[in-house]
Design a protein around this motif. Structure first.
Motif, PDB file in Angstrom:
ATOM      1  N   CYS A  64     -58.059 -51.006 -41.275  1.00  0.00           N
ATOM      2  CA  CYS A  64     -58.913 -52.336 -41.930  1.00  0.00           C
ATOM      3  C   CYS A  64     -58.742 -53.715 -41.196  1.00  0.00           C
ATOM      4  O   CYS A  64     -57.666 -54.172 -40.310  1.00  0.00           O
ATOM      5  N   GLY A  65     -59.722 -54.563 -41.136  1.00  0.00           N
ATOM      6  CA  GLY A  65     -59.724 -55.894 -40.534  1.00  0.00           C
ATOM      7  C   GLY A  65     -59.336 -55.606 -38.816  1.00  0.00           C
ATOM      8  O   GLY A  65     -60.244 -55.051 -38.134  1.00  0.00           O
ATOM      9  N   ASP A  66     -58.805 -56.330 -38.321  1.00  0.00           N
ATOM     10  CA  ASP A  66     -59.137 -56.486 -36.936  1.00  0.00           C
ATOM     11  C   ASP A  66     -58.050 -55.843 -36.770  1.00  0.00           C
ATOM     12  O   ASP A  66     -58.355 -55.134 -35.613  1.00  0.00           O
ATOM     13  N   TYR A  67     -57.640 -54.884 -37.275  1.00  0.00           N
ATOM     14  CA  TYR A  67     -56.724 -53.350 -36.785  1.00  0.00           C
ATOM     15  C   TYR A  67     -57.633 -52.095 -36.885  1.00  0.00           C
ATOM     16  O   TYR A  67     -57.760 -50.319 -36.669  1.00  0.00           O
ATOM     17  N   GLY A  78     -54.479 -46.327 -30.604  1.00  0.00           N
ATOM     18  CA  GLY A  78     -54.506 -47.951 -31.260  1.00  0.00           C
ATOM     19  C   GLY A  78     -53.417 -48.215 -32.089  1.00  0.00           C
ATOM     20  O   GLY A  78     -53.210 -49.111 -32.435  1.00  0.00           O
ATOM     21  N   LEU A  79     -51.960 -47.150 -31.899  1.00  0.00           N
ATOM     22  CA  LEU A  79     -50.875 -47.175 -32.460  1.00  0.00           C
ATOM     23  C   LEU A  79     -50.197 -48.549 -31.644  1.00  0.00           C
ATOM     24  O   LEU A  79     -49.255 -49.282 -32.427  1.00  0.00           O
ATOM     25  N   ASP A  80     -50.253 -48.284 -30.625  1.00  0.00           N
ATOM     26  CA  ASP A  80     -50.114 -49.507 -29.757  1.00  0.00           C
ATOM     27  C   ASP A  80     -50.268 -51.391 -30.289  1.00  0.00           C
ATOM     28  O   ASP A  80     -49.310 -51.843 -30.843  1.00  0.00           O
ATOM     29  N   ALA A  81     -51.212 -51.269 -30.976  1.00  0.00           N
ATOM     30  CA  ALA A  81     -51.945 -52.413 -31.682  1.00  0.00           C
ATOM     31  C   ALA A  81     -51.789 -53.021 -32.655  1.00  0.00           C
ATOM     32  O   ALA A  81     -51.326 -53.412 -33.049  1.00  0.00           O
TER      33      ALA A  81
END
Length: 266
Positions: A64-67, A78-81
């Motif tokens: 959620c949010g930025d992720y 997107g696991l790295d992020a």
């Protein structure tokens, strides 16, 4: 089945409770790693710092949010992020959940998260005082959430029988009622003992016990349910015996004698 049993069962089988527990544990672990009274840190900073980190960890585990990930992407995307900046232990134990399972659901600028028709907000409290949270002195949003009646009243109390709220408290109207049932996730820590408390439940504005019901997530840690297996560590590679892999290019270093010879001849 009571409301508590139904809510806990629904949040458990989808691994949402596992995600919540990870988020709070990770936030407090990160907070306590840097907390040292000898360096001037004050006890009051723990709750404030952890509260902010819980919001971050909740957004991470639920994408959620930025992720937030675009619709249709798998949990591995997107696991790295999502893992960036996490302690290795926290990154390795983060549950892998469907990124579309939980959505961000703030209520009057109070951060919240939602599964289906159920939302939960965050509330810190003094360690050991879970039965005495003064909801009447909290924000208007928390007071409104706590003023909603018990959906399963066991018996009519004296104040209900008189048709008046206890001690002059005014129950707030549900002007912001959006059809979502709102609960509270309450968290605390004892700085010296390094012990945490974590409860999920329906707050109560009127009665003395502060809750219509609450569920102890420390005493009853959720087991992985129907979500993706827990663990964000790299998956081991299993070689295919029929797979042909070309040799990697290898460049040999020259010995000192060979280097001197080349420089002389040049």
């Amino acid at each position: 089945m009571t409301e508590q049993e139904q809510v806990v069962a629904d949040l458990s089988k989808s691994d949402v409770l596992a995600g919540i527990c990870w988020a709070v544990a990770s936030a407090y672990a990160d907070t306590m790693r840097g907390y040292d009274p000898r360096r001037g840190y004050q006890p009051g900073t723990i709750g404030y710092t952890a509260h902010g980190l819980i919001r971050d960890r909740m957004d991470r585990v639920f994408s959620c949010g930025d992720y937030r990930l675009p619709p249709g992407l798998p949990a591995e995307a997107g696991l790295d992020a999502i893992r960036e900046g996490l302690h290795p232990d926290d990154a390795a134990t983060m549950p892998r959940l469907d990124p579309q399972l939980v959505s961000s659901s703030p209520l009057n600028n109070s951060p919240g998260w939602q599964l289906g028709s159920r939302r939960w907000l965050l509330q810190s409290f003094e360690f050991g005082s879970i039965r005495r949270i003064p909801w009447a002195r909290k924000s208007a949003t928390k007071r409104r959430v706590a003023s909603r009646p018990d959906p399963e009243p066991a018996q009519m109390d004296l104040f209900s029988a008189l048709g008046e709220p206890a001690r002059g408290l005014v129950l707030l109207p549900d002007e912001e009622d959006d059809g979502v049932d709102t609960f509270v996730l309450a968290h605390s820590i004892h700085e010296d003992l390094r012990e945490r408390e974590l409860f999920f439940g329906r707050p109560n504005l009127v009665l003395r016990q502060s809750w219509h019901w609450r569920y102890d997530l420390i005493a009853n840690p959720p087991a992985p349910g129907g979500g993706i297996p827990i663990g964000l560590g790299p998956q081991p590679y299993t070689p295919n015996p029929n797979e042909v892999v070309s040799d990697a290019p290898v460049r040999l270093r020259k010995t000192p004698k060979e280097r001197n010879s080349s420089e002389t001849s040049g």
